[in-house]
Design a protein around this motif. Structure first.
Motif, mmCIF file in Angstrom:
data_model
loop_
_atom_site.group_PDB
_atom_site.id
_atom_site.type_symbol
_atom_site.label_atom_id
_atom_site.label_comp_id
_atom_site.label_asym_id
_atom_site.label_seq_id
_atom_site.Cartn_x
_atom_site.Cartn_y
_atom_site.Cartn_z
ATOM 1 N N TRP A 1 8.002 -7.927 1.247
ATOM 2 C CA TRP A 1 6.713 -7.753 1.905
ATOM 3 C C TRP A 1 5.773 -8.898 1.524
ATOM 4 O O TRP A 1 5.546 -9.159 0.344
ATOM 5 N N ILE A 2 5.229 -9.563 2.530
ATOM 6 C CA ILE A 2 4.208 -10.584 2.309
ATOM 7 C C ILE A 2 2.842 -9.927 2.170
ATOM 8 O O ILE A 2 2.029 -10.293 1.326
ATOM 9 N N ASP A 3 2.584 -8.929 3.022
ATOM 10 C CA ASP A 3 1.406 -8.089 2.929
ATOM 11 C C ASP A 3 1.751 -6.770 3.624
ATOM 12 O O ASP A 3 2.912 -6.542 3.980
ATOM 13 N N ASN A 4 0.789 -5.915 3.815
ATOM 14 C CA ASN A 4 1.066 -4.598 4.392
ATOM 15 C C ASN A 4 1.569 -4.648 5.834
ATOM 16 O O ASN A 4 2.133 -3.664 6.326
ATOM 17 N N ASP A 5 1.380 -5.776 6.502
ATOM 18 C CA ASP A 5 1.729 -5.890 7.914
ATOM 19 C C ASP A 5 2.800 -6.938 8.187
ATOM 20 O O ASP A 5 3.104 -7.218 9.354
ATOM 21 N N THR A 6 3.387 -7.508 7.150
ATOM 22 C CA THR A 6 4.350 -8.593 7.349
ATOM 23 C C THR A 6 5.516 -8.465 6.371
ATOM 24 O O THR A 6 5.315 -8.410 5.154
ATOM 25 N N ASN B 1 0.807 -1.219 0.000
ATOM 26 C CA ASN B 1 0.000 0.000 0.000
ATOM 27 C C ASN B 1 0.846 1.277 0.000
ATOM 28 O O ASN B 1 0.296 2.384 0.032
ATOM 29 N N GLY B 2 2.175 1.144 -0.031
ATOM 30 C CA GLY B 2 3.051 2.303 -0.097
ATOM 31 C C GLY B 2 3.064 3.152 1.144
ATOM 32 O O GLY B 2 3.464 4.318 1.094
ATOM 33 N N ARG B 3 2.693 2.582 2.297
ATOM 34 C CA ARG B 3 2.656 3.356 3.541
ATOM 35 C C ARG B 3 3.729 2.933 4.540
ATOM 36 O O ARG B 3 3.839 3.504 5.626
#
Length: 269
Positions: free
Chosen positions: A221-226, A177-179
């Motif tokens: 990055w696996i997802d935005n939180d990992t 998400n680029g954040r």
């Protein structure tokens, strides 16, 4: 004269560098017409990072005798001429990347201006020495990337479209998400940072967290939180027997979001 090690990182942009060093985390690709934040795209490339080489190889490349083959000892006058030649080569490589931004990023002599933020080169010897090079914008996120060669180490600076910026220890990799942005520092000399960095971006400001980790690389990055990253868990044994280490000795660690911050999950035993 600025260190061979710091210049080596930046000169990999040209393909002309004689540096015999394993890490080359730079790649610049042309932006597509669909993207509104104009400019060539910077993508971190870790295929030649430490964890994808044998440690014996990169230790050999760091030995003074190996460096001397590339950059023999010369007089102070010749050293200054060499630095001027390197700087000129970097400026020539940087020029078309700057032009692709339509003026958002520009160079005024020794000063790089990115979205209003100014970054001035300093040719003095010592820790205050720095030389900035614009290397492109991040894909999928409206941030510019500057590579900075310091006296004995290198950093990477992210700049948003309003000029807010942050310095990281390695080439930044954006979350989906680029954040959030991940970087790894692998400077075993002690001059720079050795570990994993995560920079969150919200409301025009950056917030960072650092984790110590041995020779980390290949952040993904696996997802935005990992985030997954390879680390070398057997650093002590590695120092005693560097030729006994191999790429498979690096293990997968994870950094996961923990409320408003992050936590490091070490590799499984």
């Amino acid at each position: 004269m600025r260190s061979f090690r710091a210049f080596c990182l930046l000169l990999t942009l040209s393909g002309l560098s004689g540096c015999d060093r394993a890490s080359s985390p730079l790649s610049v690709k042309q932006a597509t017409a669909r993207e509104t934040f104009d400019g060539q795209v910077f993508r971190a490339d870790y295929r030649q990072a430490w964890c994808n080489q044998t440690p014996a190889d990169w230790l050999e490349r760091e030995r003074p005798s190996s460096i001397a083959k590339v950059e023999p000892s010369r007089s102070p006058e010749s050293a200054l001429e060499d630095e001027a030649t390197r700087t000129a080569a970097l400026r020539a490589l940087e020029a078309p990347i700057l032009a692709s931004t339509g003026g958002r990023v520009r160079r005024d002599g020794d000063v790089l201006v990115a979205s209003g933020a100014r970054f001035r080169d300093n040719s003095e010897e010592g820790d205050s020495s720095v030389s900035y090079t614009y290397v492109g914008r991040l894909p999928g996120a409206q941030f510019d990337v500057l590579a900075a060669a310091h006296w004995e180490w290198s950093t990477w600076t992210l700049v948003d479209r309003r000029g807010a910026n942050i310095s990281l220890s390695g080439p930044p990799v954006a979350s989906p998400n680029g954040r959030a942005f991940a970087a790894t520092g692998d400077d075993y000399t002690g001059e720079g940072f050795m570990g994993i960095e995560i920079a969150d971006y919200a409301k025009g400001a950056f917030r960072t967290v650092q984790f110590e980790a041995m020779v980390p690389c290949n952040p993904r990055w696996i997802d935005n939180d990992t985030l997954e990253v390879k680390v070398f868990p057997g650093w002590g044994a590695f120092e005693l027997d560097p030729e006994g280490a191999k790429p498979s000795d690096w293990k997968i660690a994870r950094v996961v979001r923990d409320g408003q911050s992050w936590k490091l999950l070490p590799p499984a035993a």
